[in-house]
Design a protein around this motif. Sequence first.
Motif, PDB file in Angstrom:
ATOM      1  N   GLN A  44     -37.545  30.648 -17.971  1.00 37.03           N
ATOM      2  CA  GLN A  44     -37.914  29.886 -19.154  1.00 37.03           C
ATOM      3  C   GLN A  44     -38.035  30.786 -20.381  1.00 37.03           C
ATOM      4  OE1 GLN A  44     -41.627  27.756 -18.804  1.00 37.03           O
ATOM      5  NE2 GLN A  44     -41.193  26.433 -20.541  1.00 37.03           N
ATOM      6  N   GLN A  45     -38.597  31.978 -20.208  1.00 40.18           N
ATOM      7  CA  GLN A  45     -38.763  32.898 -21.326  1.00 40.18           C
ATOM      8  C   GLN A  45     -37.420  33.359 -21.875  1.00 40.18           C
ATOM      9  OE1 GLN A  45     -41.267  35.765 -19.303  1.00 40.18           O
ATOM     10  NE2 GLN A  45     -43.083  35.084 -20.421  1.00 40.18           N
ATOM     11  N   ILE A  46     -36.477  33.658 -20.975  1.00 41.14           N
ATOM     12  CA  ILE A  46     -35.153  34.096 -21.424  1.00 41.14           C
ATOM     13  C   ILE A  46     -34.487  33.005 -22.243  1.00 41.14           C
ATOM     14  CG2 ILE A  46     -32.819  34.650 -20.634  1.00 41.14           C
ATOM     15  CD1 ILE A  46     -34.090  36.229 -18.344  1.00 41.14           C
ATOM     16  N   GLU A  47     -34.605  31.759 -21.770  1.00 39.46           N
ATOM     17  CA  GLU A  47     -34.000  30.655 -22.522  1.00 39.46           C
ATOM     18  C   GLU A  47     -34.698  30.465 -23.866  1.00 39.46           C
ATOM     19  OE1 GLU A  47     -33.232  25.949 -21.725  1.00 39.46           O
ATOM     20  OE2 GLU A  47     -32.488  27.399 -20.266  1.00 39.46           O
ATOM     21  N   GLN A  48     -36.014  30.564 -23.904  1.00 39.98           N
ATOM     22  CA  GLN A  48     -36.753  30.420 -25.155  1.00 39.98           C
ATOM     23  C   GLN A  48     -36.417  31.551 -26.123  1.00 39.98           C
ATOM     24  OE1 GLN A  48     -40.829  30.242 -23.796  1.00 39.98           O
ATOM     25  NE2 GLN A  48     -40.799  28.005 -23.574  1.00 39.98           N
ATOM     26  N   ASN A  49     -36.347  32.769 -25.598  1.00 36.50           N
ATOM     27  CA  ASN A  49     -36.011  33.909 -26.450  1.00 36.50           C
ATOM     28  C   ASN A  49     -34.610  33.773 -27.032  1.00 36.50           C
ATOM     29  OD1 ASN A  49     -38.488  34.991 -25.747  1.00 36.50           O
ATOM     30  ND2 ASN A  49     -37.648  36.410 -24.237  1.00 36.50           N
ATOM     31  N   THR A  50     -33.668  33.352 -26.186  1.00 38.14           N
ATOM     32  CA  THR A  50     -32.292  33.172 -26.650  1.00 38.14           C
ATOM     33  C   THR A  50     -32.211  32.049 -27.674  1.00 38.14           C
ATOM     34  OG1 THR A  50     -31.498  33.908 -24.473  1.00 38.14           O
ATOM     35  CG2 THR A  50     -29.905  32.814 -25.916  1.00 38.14           C
ATOM     36  N   LEU A  78     -34.481  31.179 -29.830  1.00 32.03           N
ATOM     37  CA  LEU A  78     -34.974  31.725 -31.093  1.00 32.03           C
ATOM     38  C   LEU A  78     -33.940  32.643 -31.728  1.00 32.03           C
ATOM     39  CD1 LEU A  78     -37.156  32.253 -33.227  1.00 32.03           C
ATOM     40  CD2 LEU A  78     -38.085  34.040 -31.706  1.00 32.03           C
ATOM     41  N   GLN A  79     -33.316  33.498 -30.922  1.00 29.66           N
ATOM     42  CA  GLN A  79     -32.311  34.414 -31.467  1.00 29.66           C
ATOM     43  C   GLN A  79     -31.138  33.646 -32.081  1.00 29.66           C
ATOM     44  OE1 GLN A  79     -31.702  36.929 -27.907  1.00 29.66           O
ATOM     45  NE2 GLN A  79     -32.605  38.630 -29.059  1.00 29.66           N
ATOM     46  N   ASP A 106     -29.708  38.878 -26.556  1.00 31.96           N
ATOM     47  CA  ASP A 106     -29.922  39.427 -25.213  1.00 31.96           C
ATOM     48  C   ASP A 106     -31.057  38.746 -24.454  1.00 31.96           C
ATOM     49  OD1 ASP A 106     -32.092  40.340 -26.625  1.00 31.96           O
ATOM     50  OD2 ASP A 106     -31.696  42.481 -26.324  1.00 31.96           O
ATOM     51  N   GLY A 107     -31.616  37.659 -25.028  1.00 30.25           N
ATOM     52  CA  GLY A 107     -32.681  36.952 -24.331  1.00 30.25           C
ATOM     53  C   GLY A 107     -34.015  37.666 -24.333  1.00 30.25           C
ATOM     54  N   GLN A 108     -34.174  38.680 -25.198  1.00 26.54           N
ATOM     55  CA  GLN A 108     -35.398  39.468 -25.238  1.00 26.54           C
ATOM     56  C   GLN A 108     -36.151  39.231 -26.551  1.00 26.54           C
ATOM     57  OE1 GLN A 108     -36.118  41.386 -22.392  1.00 26.54           O
ATOM     58  NE2 GLN A 108     -34.273  40.330 -21.673  1.00 26.54           N
ATOM     59  N   GLN A 109     -37.417  39.641 -26.572  1.00 27.09           N
ATOM     60  CA  GLN A 109     -38.218  39.611 -27.801  1.00 27.09           C
ATOM     61  C   GLN A 109     -38.242  41.016 -28.396  1.00 27.09           C
ATOM     62  OE1 GLN A 109     -42.103  37.880 -27.210  1.00 27.09           O
ATOM     63  NE2 GLN A 109     -41.292  35.951 -26.443  1.00 27.09           N
ATOM     64  N   GLY A 110     -37.070  41.477 -28.834  1.00 28.25           N
ATOM     65  CA  GLY A 110     -36.936  42.835 -29.352  1.00 28.25           C
ATOM     66  C   GLY A 110     -37.429  42.982 -30.779  1.00 28.25           C
ATOM     67  N   GLU A 111     -37.435  44.231 -31.243  1.00 24.87           N
ATOM     68  CA  GLU A 111     -37.972  44.508 -32.577  1.00 24.87           C
ATOM     69  C   GLU A 111     -37.199  43.811 -33.684  1.00 24.87           C
ATOM     70  OE1 GLU A 111     -37.354  48.323 -34.440  1.00 24.87           O
ATOM     71  OE2 GLU A 111     -36.069  48.990 -32.783  1.00 24.87           O
ATOM     72  N   PHE A 112     -35.863  43.707 -33.541  1.00 17.10           N
ATOM     73  CA  PHE A 112     -35.101  43.080 -34.606  1.00 17.10           C
ATOM     74  C   PHE A 112     -35.273  41.562 -34.609  1.00 17.10           C
ATOM     75  CE2 PHE A 112     -32.394  47.048 -34.560  1.00 17.10           C
ATOM     76  CZ  PHE A 112     -32.880  47.500 -35.774  1.00 17.10           C
ATOM     77  N   CYS A 132     -23.250  38.827 -28.602  1.00 15.28           N
ATOM     78  CA  CYS A 132     -23.992  38.971 -27.346  1.00 15.28           C
ATOM     79  C   CYS A 132     -23.908  40.404 -26.829  1.00 15.28           C
ATOM     80  CB  CYS A 132     -23.380  37.994 -26.334  1.00 15.28           C
ATOM     81  SG  CYS A 132     -24.169  37.910 -24.740  1.00 15.28           S
ATOM     82  N   ALA A 133     -25.012  40.903 -26.307  1.00 16.01           N
ATOM     83  CA  ALA A 133     -24.981  42.183 -25.623  1.00 16.01           C
ATOM     84  C   ALA A 133     -24.049  42.077 -24.409  1.00 16.01           C
ATOM     85  CB  ALA A 133     -26.381  42.578 -25.171  1.00 16.01           C
TER      86      ALA A 133
END
Length: 365
Positions: free
Chosen positions: A29-35, A37-38, A52-58, A143-144
Motif C-alpha cells: 500500500q505504501q509503494i502505491e501511495q508513494n508512487t 504522489l510522485q 521509484d515508489g519511495q518517499q525520497g528527498e526530492f 522511472c528508476a
Amino acid sequence: MKIGLHLLFASVLLMAVSGHAAPPKPNHQQIEQNTRLQIFLDNANFGPGKIDGQQGEFTKKALALYRRAKDLPAVANSTNPKAPVDTTGLDLSGIEPVFTSYTVTADDLANVGELPSGPAAQAKVKRLPYASVAEGVAEKFHCALKFFKELNPKKTEKLKPGDQVTVPNVKPFEMGEVKSLQPGSEAKAVIANELGEDKDSGPTKTEAPKEGDTAKLSLHVGVKDEMLEVLAGDKVVAAFPVTVGSQQTASPIGKWTVKAIAKFPNFRYDPAMLKKGERSSDFHMLPPGPNNPVGVVWIALNKKGIGIHGTNDSDSIGRNASHGCIRLANWDIVRLAEMVKAGVAVTVDDASGVATAPAAAAAKP
C-alpha cells in the motif's frame, strides 16, 4: 500487471526477513501511495526525480515547493528526511490507476543500439542510444530502471515490440518530441559546451520583473537544495531536481542569461576543460543520443562551457557532482526547454529556497 506488483512486494518482504540490518521497506500500500504522489507532482511539473515508489528527498522537496506555489498551508517536517510525507490538503484521487500497461513499440526498439564503453570508443560511433529496451522504456515513464525491473520481474531482459509491461501512469517522455521543441536549434553539429561561448559576457545584471508582470519567467538554482525553480515574477510555477558542481568544479554563483537551446547536441569530452576549465587538444567529440553525457538538450548560459542539460544517468541526479554545469533528468530538461527561451534570467546561489518556503517553515527539527 497485478502479478508484477505482487512479486515486487514479495521481494520487499523477503529483504525484510533475510537477516540483513536494512531499514524497513514500504509495503504494498505504501509503494502505491508513494508512487501516486510522485506521479501527481510530476504531472504538475514539480519533479520528484525518478519515480521509484519511495518517499525520497526530492519527493519531499518537490511537495514543499508545490505547497508553496499553490498557497497551501504549511506542514510540519515537510522536508525532514526521517519524517513521513504528509499529503494533507492534496487531492490525489485523479491519479488512477497508479500503474498501467504499456505495449513496447518498434520506435522503442529503434532507440536502442550499440553503446561502447568509454569516450574514445563512443567518439567513433554516430549516436549514443539506449543500451536496452528496458532502459529506454524506464526513462520514457520517468522511472528508476531498478523499479521498472521490479515491476516486471523476469520480463525486461529481452523486450521486443508487442510485449506488455507495467509502468507508472505518468505522461511519457517521447524521444520524437525533442525534435519538435520550440525554441531550440536544429543544427546537426551543435557542440553543447561550445554553444554561445563566444558571447561570454560574465554575470548578467538583470531587471526585477515589474509589478504585475507575472509572465516574465526566470530560473533559480539553489546549489544547497539541488533544486531548479521556474519563476513567473516571484511565484514558483515549476521545479525540478538537479545535480550541481563539486567544490573543485563548482556551479557558477551569480546571475546569468540563457543564450541558446540545442537539441540532441554533440559533446566535447575534454578532461582538462571539465576539471580545470582549460581547453586542451586531448579530447573526444561524442555524438548525440540519450546516452550522451549531456543528454538530449543543452541550454547554454552566457558563461563559457556552462549549461543546463540532460544526463545519461538519471540515478545520478542529486547524488554525483557535475563538472560545474546544472544537470537534470532527460524528461525534466525537455519540459524545462519548452518553458524557456534565449534571454531568460538564471540565478545560481547557495540560498536554500525549499527550506525558506512558507510550506516548509515548520521543517526545522
